[in-house]
Design a protein around this motif. Structure first.
Motif, PDB file in Angstrom:
ATOM      1  N   PHE B  44       0.833  -1.207   0.000  1.00 46.86           N
ATOM      2  CA  PHE B  44       0.000   0.000   0.000  1.00 46.86           C
ATOM      3  C   PHE B  44       0.870   1.261   0.000  1.00 46.86           C
ATOM      4  CE2 PHE B  44      -2.561   3.201   2.431  1.00 46.86           C
ATOM      5  CZ  PHE B  44      -3.589   3.338   1.517  1.00 46.86           C
ATOM      6  N   ASP B  45       0.572   2.154  -0.918  1.00 48.79           N
ATOM      7  CA  ASP B  45       1.273   3.438  -0.972  1.00 48.79           C
ATOM      8  C   ASP B  45       0.729   4.334   0.135  1.00 48.79           C
ATOM      9  OD1 ASP B  45       2.187   6.007  -1.480  1.00 48.79           O
ATOM     10  OD2 ASP B  45       1.926   5.841  -3.658  1.00 48.79           O
ATOM     11  N   LEU B  46       1.575   4.657   1.102  1.00 49.19           N
ATOM     12  CA  LEU B  46       1.103   5.397   2.282  1.00 49.19           C
ATOM     13  C   LEU B  46       0.594   6.795   1.930  1.00 49.19           C
ATOM     14  CD1 LEU B  46       3.919   4.309   4.775  1.00 49.19           C
ATOM     15  CD2 LEU B  46       1.590   3.397   4.617  1.00 49.19           C
ATOM     16  N   ARG B  47       0.929   7.261   0.734  1.00 45.07           N
ATOM     17  CA  ARG B  47       0.431   8.591   0.333  1.00 45.07           C
ATOM     18  C   ARG B  47      -0.954   8.503  -0.309  1.00 45.07           C
ATOM     19  NH1 ARG B  47       5.530   9.215  -3.367  1.00 45.07           N
ATOM     20  NH2 ARG B  47       4.627   7.160  -3.713  1.00 45.07           N
ATOM     21  N   GLU B  48      -1.412   7.269  -0.596  1.00 49.08           N
ATOM     22  CA  GLU B  48      -2.688   7.109  -1.296  1.00 49.08           C
ATOM     23  C   GLU B  48      -3.852   7.565  -0.422  1.00 49.08           C
ATOM     24  OE1 GLU B  48      -3.405   3.209  -3.012  1.00 49.08           O
ATOM     25  OE2 GLU B  48      -5.542   3.654  -3.235  1.00 49.08           O
ATOM     26  N   LYS B  49      -4.726   8.332  -1.036  1.00 49.60           N
ATOM     27  CA  LYS B  49      -5.942   8.758  -0.334  1.00 49.60           C
ATOM     28  C   LYS B  49      -7.096   7.842  -0.725  1.00 49.60           C
ATOM     29  CE  LYS B  49      -4.560  13.022   1.261  1.00 49.60           C
ATOM     30  NZ  LYS B  49      -3.670  12.609   2.358  1.00 49.60           N
ATOM     31  N   VAL B  50      -7.690   7.236   0.266  1.00 53.13           N
ATOM     32  CA  VAL B  50      -8.870   6.400   0.042  1.00 53.13           C
ATOM     33  C   VAL B  50     -10.052   7.180   0.625  1.00 53.13           C
ATOM     34  CG1 VAL B  50      -9.940   4.189   0.632  1.00 53.13           C
ATOM     35  CG2 VAL B  50      -7.482   4.309   0.195  1.00 53.13           C
ATOM     36  N   PRO B  51     -11.202   7.220  -0.076  1.00 51.70           N
ATOM     37  CA  PRO B  51     -12.331   7.965   0.496  1.00 51.70           C
ATOM     38  C   PRO B  51     -12.688   7.424   1.887  1.00 51.70           C
ATOM     39  CG  PRO B  51     -12.832   7.284  -1.759  1.00 51.70           C
ATOM     40  CD  PRO B  51     -11.546   6.598  -1.370  1.00 51.70           C
ATOM     41  N   ILE B  52     -12.882   8.302   2.833  1.00 49.02           N
ATOM     42  CA  ILE B  52     -13.337   7.860   4.154  1.00 49.02           C
ATOM     43  C   ILE B  52     -14.768   7.389   4.000  1.00 49.02           C
ATOM     44  CG2 ILE B  52     -13.758   8.553   6.539  1.00 49.02           C
ATOM     45  CD1 ILE B  52     -11.776  10.765   6.157  1.00 49.02           C
ATOM     46  N   ARG B  53     -15.100   6.275   4.669  1.00 50.50           N
ATOM     47  CA  ARG B  53     -16.479   5.808   4.507  1.00 50.50           C
ATOM     48  C   ARG B  53     -17.431   6.829   5.112  1.00 50.50           C
ATOM     49  NH1 ARG B  53     -15.802   0.932   8.436  1.00 50.50           N
ATOM     50  NH2 ARG B  53     -15.732   2.001  10.417  1.00 50.50           N
ATOM     51  N   ASP B  54     -18.610   6.839   4.555  1.00 50.06           N
ATOM     52  CA  ASP B  54     -19.644   7.738   5.051  1.00 50.06           C
ATOM     53  C   ASP B  54     -20.926   6.920   5.125  1.00 50.06           C
ATOM     54  OD1 ASP B  54     -20.814  10.037   5.934  1.00 50.06           O
ATOM     55  OD2 ASP B  54     -20.655  11.119   4.037  1.00 50.06           O
ATOM     56  N   GLY B  55     -21.951   7.481   5.739  1.00 48.62           N
ATOM     57  CA  GLY B  55     -23.155   6.680   5.820  1.00 48.62           C
ATOM     58  C   GLY B  55     -24.296   7.356   6.537  1.00 48.62           C
ATOM     59  N   PHE B  56     -25.344   6.578   6.730  1.00 55.82           N
ATOM     60  CA  PHE B  56     -26.545   7.023   7.419  1.00 55.82           C
ATOM     61  C   PHE B  56     -26.619   6.386   8.800  1.00 55.82           C
ATOM     62  CE2 PHE B  56     -28.115   6.999   2.891  1.00 55.82           C
ATOM     63  CZ  PHE B  56     -28.271   8.372   2.772  1.00 55.82           C
ATOM     64  N   VAL B  57     -27.216   7.103   9.725  1.00 56.70           N
ATOM     65  CA  VAL B  57     -27.595   6.499  10.999  1.00 56.70           C
ATOM     66  C   VAL B  57     -28.925   5.792  10.770  1.00 56.70           C
ATOM     67  CG1 VAL B  57     -28.297   6.990  13.371  1.00 56.70           C
ATOM     68  CG2 VAL B  57     -26.355   8.206  12.359  1.00 56.70           C
ATOM     69  N   ILE B  58     -29.038   4.546  11.235  1.00 60.63           N
ATOM     70  CA  ILE B  58     -30.283   3.795  11.033  1.00 60.63           C
ATOM     71  C   ILE B  58     -30.749   3.179  12.346  1.00 60.63           C
ATOM     72  CG2 ILE B  58     -29.720   3.274   8.619  1.00 60.63           C
ATOM     73  CD1 ILE B  58     -29.173   0.352   9.490  1.00 60.63           C
TER      74      ILE B  58
END
Lengths: 371, 371
Positions: B44-58
């Motif tokens: 894994f390239d430590l500089r890589e940006k992965v989208p932070i997960r997001d979501g709904f409260v259910i």
């Protein structure tokens, strides 16, 4: 709840969509989406925050996107995954826009349905333009101008023809073959469709729809000169940061209505405007139609970036029709173990008599639960 | 590329997962995920940006989530949709964590596969803890403490037993019945598993795993007193803004390693720490293992929020096994019309001899393409 299917997932495939379209007809399907969307926009709470879609840039030339568009409703959460790959039709023989819609129960998180989103996207995008045009264009709008003649243009013209007294369409595409084939693709409408030079489209159209795959920074796709003073423009193609289709001067002299403001200022025509020059959103416009009716004689723009609320309406129509026709297939997608606290225990099984994969004649309502 | 299936979607269902687990065995499957994850973290390239997960409260009590976790790789984009509903096992007889993984071609946007994510999530979460423990716990760690004995605890203990010389597990749950049933659920491991009071778990464990559904603001789930000086803790349950399982004092005296920093500071134990008190991420730790080996004698914490990179590894293992076994079903999910520029034209059809729905014996490789 049908316990046999309760923990499975309804899959609506290409073949199911074809069955629905064949049984219901294009016109009725479009009318259902238009009326559903009208009701949804009127009921939409303008204070509600919907997540702005986000996504990846894809494709060799990095001109495509793969995005996720989530929206929550009373009983369900919807996530549409939608891609835009302008080279798809020529390079791969498949649509520019591909989409799949997933629906989840918002109590248990269970995946209720996976449904094609290609047709739903085309229908709801057309339906949104038709509603915006009914609110902002002159009621006697007879001539439609289409700039960009791909798949979305078909449903733009179809939807407009359901709400406006359309007689004629003047169509333009940078690819003359695509403009020419549009006549065949829209023959079912029985309209006078003519391939036209861009200046004629601009000069004669009462309503213009732009649905191009112009690249970032390479717009605008029309000059904005010689337009009718009452022209209403549905700007459909903007869906990328930096991608716009209309000249700023046109926006500056028009009432510009986004579908969903937070998204439009990021990737729609509204990127070109300061916040105080942006008009009401389409839901607001439909909720307060009388207030804006004077704009029918003046230039207006619907900035259509694509709103997950529209997808919810379109998939509800598809699922209702699937239920009525008994099409769709239930599959046990999620691994639900006999012991929910033991991921290695055996999977729950169906009643012994049920085959492993089968078409279901009576799918449960996914969108009209009473509880 | 198998042209017959090229424009369809491979569905890996509950039954396919069961077939894979039965054919390959739990141990081999876990080992594959562990080794795949080890390789992926090292690459894994430590500089890589992965989208932070997001979501709904259910959920009725608003203690659940429905989230989307996207990650892009060379040929594919993955979106996992994952829900957390702590009342699921008791109220509905289904797992707390449900998940579905979708894979897309990142040139065309085509939906390549829809795969159960419940088992993949359990496997990869265990595997991540095992790798963190190998790097940070004493190599002679024989006693594991488990706090929270639901589904995730099973794969935590299983994964740890594959990399550490585990002899004994001391297990605690606020629900005594759940702790008791854990003995049955992990009997396949052949370990000495004992239900224990919390203070004994804390006092005797070399490695502790916390995987609780403690509510926001109701932690910590252990006191942090009387711990072994070299204790390594895998904090697995934090996955909500405001939800944490460990006392701040434990974090402050430990080397705290998040799986993915931008996400951990939002919803992991790292919420409780200032940025300069957070240690290397797990990928960084594995890439520079020698540098941190001195920490094996000191207190350490792996802050496991769940990283989409882990899901990619787990689904790759599942698809590779599905291919080897010839399980899975291709369905034409997306509406691909004969004319890609006409959404109303008929759908592409399969070769006449192909049945509408069928199991496929030789699914194409989805993850090991050469092009």
């Amino acid at each position: 709840m049908d316990t046999d299917n309760a923990l499975e997932t309804l899959i609506i495939t290409r073949d199911d969509i074809a069955e629905i379209v064949a049984a219901v007809g294009h016109d009725h399907l479009m009318d259902e989406v238009i009326s559903g969307l009208d009701a949804a926009f009127r009921a939409f709470d303008l204070r509600e925050k919907v997540p702005i879609r986000d996504g990846f840039v894809i494709g060799k030339r990095r001109q495509g996107t793969l995005e996720w568009m989530p929206i929550m409703s009373r009983h369900e959460a919807l996530i549409k995954m939608v891609s835009y790959s302008p080279e798809n039709p020529l390079d791969r023989g498949i649509p520019t826009i591909l989409a799949t819609i997933t629906l989840f129960d918002n109590q248990s998180g269970h995946l209720l349905a996976v449904c094609d989103g290609v047709v739903a996207t085309a229908l709801r995008t057309g339906a949104a333009s038709a509603l915006a045009s009914r609110a902002l264009a002159r009621p006697d709008s007879e001539t439609i101008g289409l700039i960009g003649c791909g798949a979305q243009a078909v449903t733009q013209l179809h939807a407009l023809s359901r709400l406006s007294p359309v007689k004629r369409a003047l169509v333009y595409d940078v690819d003359a073959k695509v403009a020419q084939s549009f006549l065949r693709r829209t023959a079912f409408l029985g309209l006078d469709v003519q391939v036209s030079p861009l200046d004629r489209v601009e000069a004669e159209a009462d309503i213009i729809c732009t649905q191009t795959s112009v690249a970032i920074g390479e717009g605008p796709v029309l000059t904005g000169t010689g337009l009718k003073p009452w022209v209403h423009i549905n700007a459909v193609g903007s869906d990328l940061v930096g991608k716009t289709e209309l000249p700023r001067a046109v926006l500056e002299r028009s009432l510009v209505c986004p579908d969903y403001l937070p998204q439009a200022i990021r990737e729609g025509e509204c990127q070109q405007l300061p916040p105080d020059r942006i008009g009401p959103s389409l839901p607001e416009l439909l909720q307060r139609a009388e207030e804006f009716s004077g704009w029918r004689e003046k230039p207006t723009v619907f900035d259509s970036t694509g709103f997950a609320l529209e997808d919810r309406v379109a998939v509800e129509v598809m699922l209702r029709q699937a239920r009525a026709l008994g099409c769709g297939t239930f599959l046990p997608v999620e691994y639900l173990a006999e012991d929910p606290q033991d991921p290695y225990s055996r999977p729950r099984t169906r009643a012994r008599s049920a085959p492993r994969i089968r078409p279901v004649r009576q799918p449960r309502s996914l969108t009209e639960r009473s509880s």
